[in-house]
Design a protein around this motif. Structure first.
Motif, PDB file in Angstrom:
ATOM      1  N   LEU A   3       0.815  -1.220   0.000  1.00  0.00           N
ATOM      2  CA  LEU A   3       0.000   0.000   0.000  1.00  0.00           C
ATOM      3  C   LEU A   3       0.842   1.260   0.000  1.00  0.00           C
ATOM      4  O   LEU A   3       0.424   2.297  -0.506  1.00  0.00           O
ATOM      5  CB  LEU A   3      -0.976  -0.010   1.185  1.00  0.00           C
ATOM      6  N   LEU A   4       2.060   1.176   0.555  1.00  0.00           N
ATOM      7  CA  LEU A   4       2.908   2.379   0.572  1.00  0.00           C
ATOM      8  C   LEU A   4       3.564   2.620  -0.777  1.00  0.00           C
ATOM      9  O   LEU A   4       3.981   3.738  -1.079  1.00  0.00           O
ATOM     10  CB  LEU A   4       3.993   2.255   1.645  1.00  0.00           C
ATOM     11  N   GLY A   5       3.711   1.565  -1.584  1.00  0.00           N
ATOM     12  CA  GLY A   5       4.416   1.826  -2.847  1.00  0.00           C
ATOM     13  C   GLY A   5       4.413   0.686  -3.838  1.00  0.00           C
ATOM     14  O   GLY A   5       5.325   0.588  -4.663  1.00  0.00           O
ATOM     15  N   ASN A   6       3.390  -0.206  -3.766  1.00  0.00           N
ATOM     16  CA  ASN A   6       3.302  -1.300  -4.732  1.00  0.00           C
ATOM     17  C   ASN A   6       4.572  -2.151  -4.760  1.00  0.00           C
ATOM     18  O   ASN A   6       5.069  -2.526  -5.809  1.00  0.00           O
ATOM     19  CB  ASN A   6       3.012  -0.747  -6.126  1.00  0.00           C
ATOM     20  N   SER A  60      -1.430  -4.037 -16.059  1.00  0.00           N
ATOM     21  CA  SER A  60      -2.162  -5.280 -15.868  1.00  0.00           C
ATOM     22  C   SER A  60      -1.990  -5.778 -14.436  1.00  0.00           C
ATOM     23  O   SER A  60      -1.013  -5.477 -13.768  1.00  0.00           O
ATOM     24  CB  SER A  60      -1.667  -6.343 -16.847  1.00  0.00           C
ATOM     25  N   GLY A  61      -2.949  -6.551 -13.978  1.00  0.00           N
ATOM     26  CA  GLY A  61      -2.910  -7.044 -12.606  1.00  0.00           C
ATOM     27  C   GLY A  61      -1.932  -8.182 -12.424  1.00  0.00           C
ATOM     28  O   GLY A  61      -1.490  -8.463 -11.329  1.00  0.00           O
ATOM     29  N   ASN A 115       6.549  -2.331  -8.250  1.00  0.00           N
ATOM     30  CA  ASN A 115       5.568  -2.210  -9.326  1.00  0.00           C
ATOM     31  C   ASN A 115       4.904  -0.846  -9.359  1.00  0.00           C
ATOM     32  O   ASN A 115       3.846  -0.679  -9.948  1.00  0.00           O
ATOM     33  CB  ASN A 115       4.515  -3.304  -9.175  1.00  0.00           C
ATOM     34  N   GLN A 116       5.536   0.111  -8.696  1.00  0.00           N
ATOM     35  CA  GLN A 116       4.953   1.452  -8.667  1.00  0.00           C
ATOM     36  C   GLN A 116       5.324   2.194  -9.936  1.00  0.00           C
ATOM     37  O   GLN A 116       6.466   2.123 -10.384  1.00  0.00           O
ATOM     38  CB  GLN A 116       5.480   2.194  -7.440  1.00  0.00           C
ATOM     39  N   ASP A 117       4.342   2.873 -10.516  1.00  0.00           N
ATOM     40  CA  ASP A 117       4.615   3.638 -11.732  1.00  0.00           C
ATOM     41  C   ASP A 117       5.467   4.862 -11.431  1.00  0.00           C
ATOM     42  O   ASP A 117       6.399   5.181 -12.160  1.00  0.00           O
ATOM     43  CB  ASP A 117       3.300   4.077 -12.393  1.00  0.00           C
ATOM     44  N   GLU A 132      -2.503   4.015  -7.043  1.00  0.00           N
ATOM     45  CA  GLU A 132      -2.308   3.004  -8.083  1.00  0.00           C
ATOM     46  C   GLU A 132      -2.975   1.686  -7.685  1.00  0.00           C
ATOM     47  O   GLU A 132      -3.147   1.394  -6.509  1.00  0.00           O
ATOM     48  CB  GLU A 132      -0.801   2.770  -8.303  1.00  0.00           C
ATOM     49  N   GLU A 133      -3.273   0.888  -8.692  1.00  0.00           N
ATOM     50  CA  GLU A 133      -3.828  -0.448  -8.454  1.00  0.00           C
ATOM     51  C   GLU A 133      -2.722  -1.345  -7.917  1.00  0.00           C
ATOM     52  O   GLU A 133      -1.606  -1.332  -8.446  1.00  0.00           O
ATOM     53  CB  GLU A 133      -4.366  -0.997  -9.776  1.00  0.00           C
ATOM     54  N   VAL A 134      -3.002  -2.122  -6.872  1.00  0.00           N
ATOM     55  CA  VAL A 134      -1.980  -2.992  -6.280  1.00  0.00           C
ATOM     56  C   VAL A 134      -1.709  -4.175  -7.208  1.00  0.00           C
ATOM     57  O   VAL A 134      -2.638  -4.813  -7.702  1.00  0.00           O
ATOM     58  CB  VAL A 134      -2.416  -3.497  -4.891  1.00  0.00           C
TER      59      VAL A 134
END
Lengths: 188, 164
Positions: free
Chosen positions: A27-30, B2-3, B21-23, B96-98
């Motif tokens: 949740l903090l940064g994927n 994509s998920g 995976n953060q943009d 962002e989407e997880v």
């Protein structure tokens, strides 16, 4: 407060806090929780040697090195500010079995009989730190993760390859404890 | 985005298993929040004695429930959190989407898993606890850490010749 935190923490508190690392990083940064990847990032940053496995954008994964930097600092805080001087309680049959193999000092987190800095350049240090470390580094990358990446975040997201890996970690650990460890302690 | 992303090392040699995976890119101060989580994590490691060589021995000698309790509770807590994130489609703080990268099976998980298990029993440490043990003042573990980096490098070097 400090006194309360200084006592050894029960397994259920530790388990919940470690488990919460998974959603916290997501949740903090994927980010996916997996610590052994840092060893790869260190290789990619310092000694890539043109190996394709180390050619990737490691700078994008710097967050994970910041994370283990925190683990290191946490280790310092826990052993100084939050230090607890009561002796660790270790199972009797483990104490007896280890005692018979020559491990007799049960006072710290690590047995001084094996990991004292005085042994670094001895055969003992060679097996317990050099060979042990090679197995940890080679094995985790070959398996694509360690206890955090597979056993915790892999199992938590219900991925069966992580279950296979976790079962193999445990199997290797049992063999290591019951076969390899007595063998090494006989040699050194 | 994509998920599902493949992290099969054979298909994507550049893939990282514990990926970002953060943009959005992370700034220095952004990265410091991971240090903070790491600090809590390191304290838990030492205070719950998970980084103790003796606790690992007890686990593999079936002499104590402690480590099984820790790992079991962590998996259940993690699984429940992942379920809630998926069910309520919770977004990251950046909106962002997880992403949950899919792990693909290869035989490395068996061979590598067994090798790591051997090392775990000998050193009493996984890669995470290594850092906490050094922090707790066990300086000989620096050698273990350097050796673990060397082991990772050797895997990278011989990777194409190993069965996967």
């Amino acid at each position: 407060m400090i006194q309360c935190l200084s006592q050894p923490w029960p397994w259920y508190i530790a388990g919940v806090l470690i488990g919460l690392t998974v959603p916290a990083l997501l949740l903090l940064g994927n980010k996916i929780f997996g610590i052994s990847s840092n060893l790869r990032h260190i290789c990619a940053a310092c000694i890539p040697a043109g190996i394709p496995f180390f050619k990737y954008n490691w700078k994008r994964e710097l967050w994970n090195l910041f994370f283990v930097g925190g683990v290191f600092i946490g280790g310092i805080i826990a052993s100084t500010v939050l230090a607890d001087n009561s002796p660790m309680v270790i199972g009797e049959s483990t104490q007896t079995a280890l005692g018979q193999m020559g491990v007799r000092d049960f006072s710290g987190l690590m047995p001084s009989d094996l990991f004292d800095t005085a042994y670094i350049l001895s055969l003992k240090g060679f097996f317990f730190t050099v060979v042990g470390g090679l197995l940890v580094g080679f094995g985790t990358r070959y398996a694509g993760g360690c206890t955090s990446g597979h056993a915790i975040s892999g199992l938590a997201s219900l991925q069966w390859p992580s279950l296979v890996a976790t079962i193999c970690f445990m199997a290797g650990g049992f063999i290591g404890t019951w076969v390899l460890l007595p063998l090494i302690l006989k040699i050194v | 985005m994509s998920g599902v992303k493949t992290t099969d090392a054979r298909l994507r040699p550049d893939a990282c298993e514990a990926s970002n995976n953060q943009d959005l890119p992370e700034s220095l101060s952004g990265n410091l929040k991971y240090t903070l989580i790491g600090v809590v994590f390191g304290i838990v490691f030492v205070k719950a004695e998970i980084v103790s060589w003796f606790r690992i021995q007890e686990m593999f000698r079936l002499d104590s429930f402690h480590m099984y309790g820790v790992i079991g509770t962590a998996v259940v807590t993690g699984a429940l959190s992942v379920f809630l994130i998926r069910f309520f489609k919770v977004k990251t703080i950046q909106g962002e989407e997880v992403v949950f990268p899919k792990k693909t099976f290869n035989r490395g998980q068996i061979y590598g898993g067994l090798l790591f298990g051997l090392g775990w029993a000998i050193t009493g440490a996984c890669p995470g606890p290594l850092f906490a043990q050094i922090g707790a003042g066990y300086l000989a573990i620096l050698v273990t850490l350097i050796s673990a980096v060397a082991g990772t490098w050797l895997y990278g070097y011989f990777r194409d010749k190993l069965p996967h």
